[in-house]
Motif scaffolding. Structure first.
Motif, PDB file in Angstrom:
ATOM      1  N   VAL A 263       9.376   2.214  -1.854  1.00 27.26           N
ATOM      2  CA  VAL A 263      10.029   1.975  -0.571  1.00 27.26           C
ATOM      3  C   VAL A 263       9.024   2.290   0.524  1.00 27.26           C
ATOM      4  O   VAL A 263       8.544   3.428   0.622  1.00 27.26           O
ATOM      5  N   SER A 264       8.696   1.306   1.318  1.00 29.04           N
ATOM      6  CA  SER A 264       7.720   1.487   2.389  1.00 29.04           C
ATOM      7  C   SER A 264       8.379   1.154   3.722  1.00 29.04           C
ATOM      8  O   SER A 264       8.762   0.003   3.967  1.00 29.04           O
ATOM      9  N   ARG A 265       8.520   2.133   4.574  1.00 35.21           N
ATOM     10  CA  ARG A 265       9.292   1.977   5.803  1.00 35.21           C
ATOM     11  C   ARG A 265       8.571   1.150   6.869  1.00 35.21           C
ATOM     12  O   ARG A 265       9.208   0.530   7.707  1.00 35.21           O
ATOM     13  N   LYS A 266       7.250   1.163   6.885  1.00 35.69           N
ATOM     14  CA  LYS A 266       6.514   0.665   8.043  1.00 35.69           C
ATOM     15  C   LYS A 266       5.820  -0.671   7.804  1.00 35.69           C
ATOM     16  O   LYS A 266       5.387  -0.981   6.696  1.00 35.69           O
ATOM     17  N   GLU A 267       5.707  -1.445   8.873  1.00 36.94           N
ATOM     18  CA  GLU A 267       4.800  -2.585   8.902  1.00 36.94           C
ATOM     19  C   GLU A 267       3.463  -2.055   9.392  1.00 36.94           C
ATOM     20  O   GLU A 267       3.377  -1.430  10.450  1.00 36.94           O
ATOM     21  N   ARG A 268       2.413  -2.286   8.637  1.00 31.87           N
ATOM     22  CA  ARG A 268       1.114  -1.737   9.002  1.00 31.87           C
ATOM     23  C   ARG A 268       0.333  -2.729   9.852  1.00 31.87           C
ATOM     24  O   ARG A 268       0.214  -3.892   9.489  1.00 31.87           O
TER      25      ARG A 268
ATOM     26  N   PRO B  90       0.832  -1.212   0.000  1.00 36.36           N
ATOM     27  CA  PRO B  90       0.000   0.000   0.000  1.00 36.36           C
ATOM     28  C   PRO B  90       0.862   1.256   0.000  1.00 36.36           C
ATOM     29  O   PRO B  90       1.988   1.253   0.490  1.00 36.36           O
ATOM     30  N   LEU B  91       0.299   2.332  -0.521  1.00 36.24           N
ATOM     31  CA  LEU B  91       1.023   3.592  -0.542  1.00 36.24           C
ATOM     32  C   LEU B  91       0.985   4.297   0.804  1.00 36.24           C
ATOM     33  O   LEU B  91       1.981   4.845   1.254  1.00 36.24           O
ATOM     34  N   ALA B  92      -0.177   4.316   1.437  1.00 33.71           N
ATOM     35  CA  ALA B  92      -0.285   5.057   2.691  1.00 33.71           C
ATOM     36  C   ALA B  92      -1.490   4.586   3.474  1.00 33.71           C
ATOM     37  O   ALA B  92      -2.476   4.110   2.918  1.00 33.71           O
ATOM     38  N   ASP B  93      -1.384   4.736   4.782  1.00 31.90           N
ATOM     39  CA  ASP B  93      -2.463   4.388   5.682  1.00 31.90           C
ATOM     40  C   ASP B  93      -2.528   5.468   6.761  1.00 31.90           C
ATOM     41  O   ASP B  93      -1.494   5.930   7.252  1.00 31.90           O
TER      42      ASP B  93
ATOM     43  N   ASP C  42       7.040   8.247   4.848  1.00 34.86           N
ATOM     44  CA  ASP C  42       6.781   6.841   5.160  1.00 34.86           C
ATOM     45  C   ASP C  42       6.901   5.952   3.925  1.00 34.86           C
ATOM     46  O   ASP C  42       7.359   4.817   4.005  1.00 34.86           O
ATOM     47  N   THR C  43       6.457   6.473   2.780  1.00 31.83           N
ATOM     48  CA  THR C  43       6.541   5.740   1.523  1.00 31.83           C
ATOM     49  C   THR C  43       7.163   6.647   0.468  1.00 31.83           C
ATOM     50  O   THR C  43       6.772   7.812   0.343  1.00 31.83           O
ATOM     51  N   VAL C  44       8.124   6.121  -0.263  1.00 34.92           N
ATOM     52  CA  VAL C  44       8.768   6.875  -1.340  1.00 34.92           C
ATOM     53  C   VAL C  44       8.607   6.098  -2.638  1.00 34.92           C
ATOM     54  O   VAL C  44       8.926   4.906  -2.696  1.00 34.92           O
TER      55      VAL C  44
END
Length: 260
Positions: free
Chosen positions: A234-239, A146-149, A174-176
């Motif tokens: 690039v997604s930094r986080k585990e959602r 996902p792109l963003a949450d 958070d996401t690039v």
């Protein structure tokens, strides 16, 4: 003068069935299709995407226009002038012209320059933009990332114009999403290694097209040259399913106490 209508039409990221119904309606009704390509002998990617779905429209003119993949204004301006002049000749005859572009006409698209120039060349002209599915939306769909949450922030960078500030961007967002990778892949991989984010990045070339390629270990491609449809997310986080950021705790219902 009564000009024809100029349309900027997004034909999506590559899969023919991701062209919108509105785009197809406009493209079928337009009297002229303007189809950009990167060289006089190159293929128009917009036409490649569009052709299987649109087919042949009797009486419709297809006009292939060259927009060099170059950053030098001295090379770009003459090519743009030739292309815009050809479009103007049709508009001045009252013909409607649909300029088909990969993805969306308002994102890293040649149509942006045409839209800026059109009112100067043809005062009072009617311009209509038909949005399309962008590769920025296509890449998450094929990678499952996902792109963003919640309150997460997104950055979109054209890598081919330099990634000197990438490390800073990676810290701030958070996401690039990196588009147009080109020769910058080694620098991007190096920056991700420094940040410890190589395992949080996925490389995708030609998302949703038949030639689609997905690489989840980006260290294996650090010596490659990406094409203009090569991207990295690039997604930094585990959602966790909860909104990002400060989330107030859910109050517990009051318990009922009974006497002994």
């Amino acid at each position: 003068m009564n000009y024809g209508t100029l349309y900027g039409v997004g034909v999506g990221p590559g899969a023919p069935d991701l062209i919108t119904l509105r785009a197809l309606t406009v493209l079928k009704q337009a009297q002229v299709l303007a189809l950009p390509r990167s060289s006089d002998y190159g293929e128009s990617m917009a036409w490649k995407i569009l052709k299987p779905t649109l087919g042949e429209i009797p009486g419709q003119e297809r006009m292939f226009l060259t927009f060099p993949m170059n950053k030098d204004p001295e090379r770009l301006r003459p090519a743009w002038d030739v292309a815009f002049t050809a479009i103007g000749e049709r508009l001045e005859k009252g013909l409607s012209v649909a300029f088909a572009t990969e993805g969306d006409p308002s994102l890293f698209s040649t149509f942006i320059y045409l839209r800026r120039e059109a009112p100067l060349r043809w005062p009072g002209i009617r311009i209509e933009v038909v949005p399309g599915v962008s590769s920025i939306m296509a890449v998450p769909s094929v990678t499952g990332i996902p792109l963003a949450d919640g309150q997460e922030r997104i950055a979109i960078l054209p890598a081919s114009y330099g990634v000197e500030d990438l490390s800073q961007v990676l810290e701030l967002f958070d996401t690039v999403v990196l588009m147009k990778m080109g020769t910058e892949i080694p620098k991007v991989v190096e920056a991700l290694e420094q940040q410890g984010l190589t395992d949080r990045a996925v490389y995708v070339s030609k998302a949703t097209m038949a030639e689609q390629r997905i690489v989840r270990d980006i260290r294996t491609i650090q010596t490659e040259r990406g094409d203009c449809f090569a991207m990295m997310i690039v997604s930094r986080k585990e959602r966790s399913g909860l909104l990002a950021g400060v989330v107030p705790a859910t109050p517990r219902p009051a318990s009922r106490e009974t006497g002994a």
